[in-house]
Motif scaffolding. Structure first.
Motif, short mmCIF file in Angstrom:
data_model
loop_
_atom_site.label_atom_id
_atom_site.label_comp_id
_atom_site.label_asym_id
_atom_site.label_seq_id
_atom_site.Cartn_x
_atom_site.Cartn_y
_atom_site.Cartn_z
N UNK A 164 0.84 -1.21 0.00
CA UNK A 164 0.00 0.00 0.00
C UNK A 164 0.87 1.25 0.00
N UNK A 165 0.33 2.38 -0.44
CA UNK A 165 1.15 3.60 -0.55
C UNK A 165 1.58 4.18 0.80
N UNK A 166 0.80 3.91 1.87
CA UNK A 166 1.15 4.40 3.21
C UNK A 166 1.07 3.22 4.19
N UNK A 167 2.06 3.11 5.08
CA UNK A 167 2.17 1.97 5.98
C UNK A 167 2.58 2.47 7.36
N UNK A 168 2.07 1.80 8.41
CA UNK A 168 2.56 2.01 9.77
C UNK A 168 3.05 0.67 10.31
N UNK A 169 4.30 0.63 10.74
CA UNK A 169 4.87 -0.52 11.42
C UNK A 169 5.04 -0.18 12.90
N UNK A 170 4.63 -1.11 13.78
CA UNK A 170 4.85 -0.96 15.22
C UNK A 170 5.50 -2.23 15.73
N UNK A 171 6.64 -2.11 16.39
CA UNK A 171 7.34 -3.30 16.87
C UNK A 171 8.03 -3.00 18.18
N UNK A 172 8.39 -4.08 18.89
CA UNK A 172 9.15 -3.96 20.13
C UNK A 172 10.01 -5.20 20.28
N UNK A 173 11.25 -5.02 20.73
CA UNK A 173 12.15 -6.16 20.93
C UNK A 173 12.34 -6.97 19.67
N UNK A 174 12.22 -8.30 19.80
CA UNK A 174 12.40 -9.17 18.64
C UNK A 174 11.21 -9.12 17.70
N UNK A 175 10.16 -8.38 18.07
CA UNK A 175 9.03 -8.20 17.16
C UNK A 175 9.40 -7.47 15.89
N UNK A 195 6.45 5.01 4.81
CA UNK A 195 6.45 4.10 5.96
C UNK A 195 6.86 4.85 7.22
N UNK A 196 6.01 4.78 8.23
CA UNK A 196 6.40 5.24 9.57
C UNK A 196 6.57 3.99 10.43
N UNK A 197 7.71 3.89 11.08
CA UNK A 197 8.04 2.70 11.87
C UNK A 197 8.33 3.11 13.31
N UNK A 198 7.46 2.69 14.21
CA UNK A 198 7.68 2.91 15.65
C UNK A 198 8.25 1.65 16.25
N UNK A 199 9.44 1.75 16.82
CA UNK A 199 10.07 0.57 17.42
C UNK A 199 10.51 0.87 18.85
N UNK A 223 10.81 6.47 4.29
CA UNK A 223 10.87 5.71 5.54
C UNK A 223 11.26 6.61 6.71
N UNK A 224 10.46 6.59 7.78
CA UNK A 224 10.77 7.36 8.99
C UNK A 224 10.73 6.45 10.20
N UNK A 244 2.72 11.30 17.27
CA UNK A 244 3.83 10.62 16.58
C UNK A 244 3.49 10.38 15.12
N UNK A 245 2.25 9.93 14.87
CA UNK A 245 1.79 9.64 13.50
C UNK A 245 0.40 10.26 13.35
N UNK A 246 0.32 11.53 12.97
CA UNK A 246 -0.99 12.20 12.90
C UNK A 246 -2.00 11.49 12.01
N UNK A 247 -1.53 10.81 10.96
CA UNK A 247 -2.46 10.16 10.03
C UNK A 247 -2.51 8.64 10.23
N UNK A 248 -2.29 8.16 11.45
CA UNK A 248 -2.23 6.71 11.68
C UNK A 248 -3.52 6.00 11.29
N UNK A 249 -4.63 6.69 11.35
CA UNK A 249 -5.92 6.07 11.00
C UNK A 249 -6.03 5.80 9.51
N UNK A 250 -5.19 6.43 8.72
CA UNK A 250 -5.22 6.25 7.26
C UNK A 250 -4.20 5.23 6.78
N UNK A 251 -3.50 4.59 7.72
CA UNK A 251 -2.40 3.69 7.33
C UNK A 251 -2.72 2.23 7.70
N UNK A 252 -2.66 1.31 6.74
CA UNK A 252 -2.67 -0.12 7.12
C UNK A 252 -1.49 -0.38 8.04
N UNK A 253 -1.74 -1.13 9.12
CA UNK A 253 -0.73 -1.26 10.18
C UNK A 253 -0.37 -2.71 10.43
#
Length: 376
Positions: A164-175, A195-199, A223-224, A244-253
């Motif tokens: 998809x044109x916009x993506x949100x990744x959220x991860x922690x540790x080995x995730x 891509x916005x990536x919160x780790x 990529x951010x 952190x991600x103002x448009x998170x509702x518009x991003x497949x996560x």
């Protein structure tokens, strides 16, 4: 004539019908013929003399490198043997079986490699944990040249093609591991979605792939990376996600990490009416306190039995007595471990629901509720 040919093909494939290769349709025909040609001896008795990765009845691999990532994590490179398909999707996991001190130990790990036409090796990146015997051995004890058993890649936590044109990744540790495969795949495919990536990780030194992630941020304009260093800034507050991600509702996560983090994410997305836009990957199952009372589990075909304490899964119990149990995700999702219950009762470790004789059960999330017999 057609019936005769069909019968011959079925007869040839039968000895290898249970090998899950997910590859070309004729590979099990060759496996089966190898088995027929060497009966009554096992074909592996001959094949392993030529190449330890050749097997008529299972998938194998050879560990060729173990490279440290952080103090408690490492990337393990594996050369798959005969029949392993490289047509997996970024984000999927692979089953690994390793013999340690005479006993086979099994676990599923996310693939951190992406398919290449010229390089068929695969990689998993493993974080050692105090309760993880196999993960600790893979990070600190396994040697190059070790032969492992493999299960074909599986899993629905995967990146679509095209992305998809916009993506949100959220991860922690080995995730971060399945998401790393996705990021590498995007780069290989020449795609540059936003891509916005919160780790989250305790500190910079504990961030697996830290240097590669920072390099991606320089090379890929879309990529951010937002690092949440918990030792100094605390855990991610989903109530502040808008900042952190103002448009998170518009991003497949896609989200992967500890159960508590994923539980919170699922609630936030559900409250926003966006549960279909969130995909999560859990490395551990959430077990209830409604375990079985325990009992003796008999594995009828193998003619082995074991006492179960009511908190141990039938899958784990079978492996402890040397039975090669089918498995995949180990979370009751992929259905690879399903076997028929011949007699007795078992209880689902997640829900507490009880199953009786004649039911097909997920052995990875079921435990004995009294004496029971499993057909394997």
């Amino acid at each position: 004539m057609a019936a005769t040919l069909r019968d011959f093909v079925q007869w040839s494939k039968k000895p290898a019908k249970d090998v899950d290769t997910a590859t070309t349709p004729n590979v099990n025909l060759l496996r089966g013929l190898a088995a027929r040609a060497t009966t009554p001896l096992l074909p592996d008795d001959y094949l392993k003399l030529l190449n330890p990765l050749w097997s008529a009845r299972e998938l194998r691999g050879e560990i060729v490198e173990v490279r440290g990532e952080t103090e408690d994590s490492a990337t393990v490179t594996i050369k798959p043997g005969w029949g392993f398909s490289a047509q997996y999707r970024p984000g999927q996991f692979v089953g690994i079986g390793l013999r340690v001190d005479g006993r086979w130990h099994w676990r599923s790990y996310s693939l951190t490699s992406v398919p290449h036409r010229d390089d068929k090796n695969i990689t998993i990146t493993v974080k050692a944990t105090p309760e993880g015997f196999l993960s600790t051995h893979l990070v600190h004890g396994v040697k190059p040249g070790t032969i492992v058993r493999l299960a074909a890649p599986k899993g629905d936590f995967a990146l679509p093609d095209p992305a998809p044109p916009k993506i949100l990744f959220i991860s922690a540790g080995s995730g971060i591991t399945p998401l790393m495969a996705m990021l590498r795949s995007l780069k290989l495919r020449g795609e540059s979605p936003n891509v916005v990536h919160i780790h989250s990780a305790p500190s910079t030194d504990a961030v697996i792939f830290h240097d590669e992630l920072r390099e991606l941020e320089k090379e890929q304009p879309g990529y951010r990376l937002h690092l949440q260093l918990t030792e100094t800034n605390g855990h991610l507050d989903f109530n502040e996600l808008d900042s952190v991600v103002p448009d998170w509702k518009d991003r497949p996560t896609w989200a992967c990490g500890p159960a508590a983090m994923l539980d919170t994410a699922e609630k936030v997305w559900q409250d926003a009416g966006l549960q279909d836009a969130l995909q999560t990957e859990r490395f551990t199952i959430a077990r209830t306190d409604k375990g079985g009372e325990g009992g003796t589990a008999l594995f009828s075909i193998s003619d082995k039995s074991v006492e179960i304490d009511g908190a141990t899964s039938l899958l784990e119990a079978g492996e402890k007595v040397g039975i090669q149990m089918p498995f995949g995700c180990r979370m009751g999702i992929c259905q690879t471990c399903v076997l028929p219950l011949e007699s007795g009762h078992v209880r689902d470790l997640r829900s507490g629901d009880e199953h009786g004789a004649g039911d097909r059960i997920n052995t990875c999330v079921s435990t004995a509720s009294g004496d029971c017999t499993i057909k394997i």
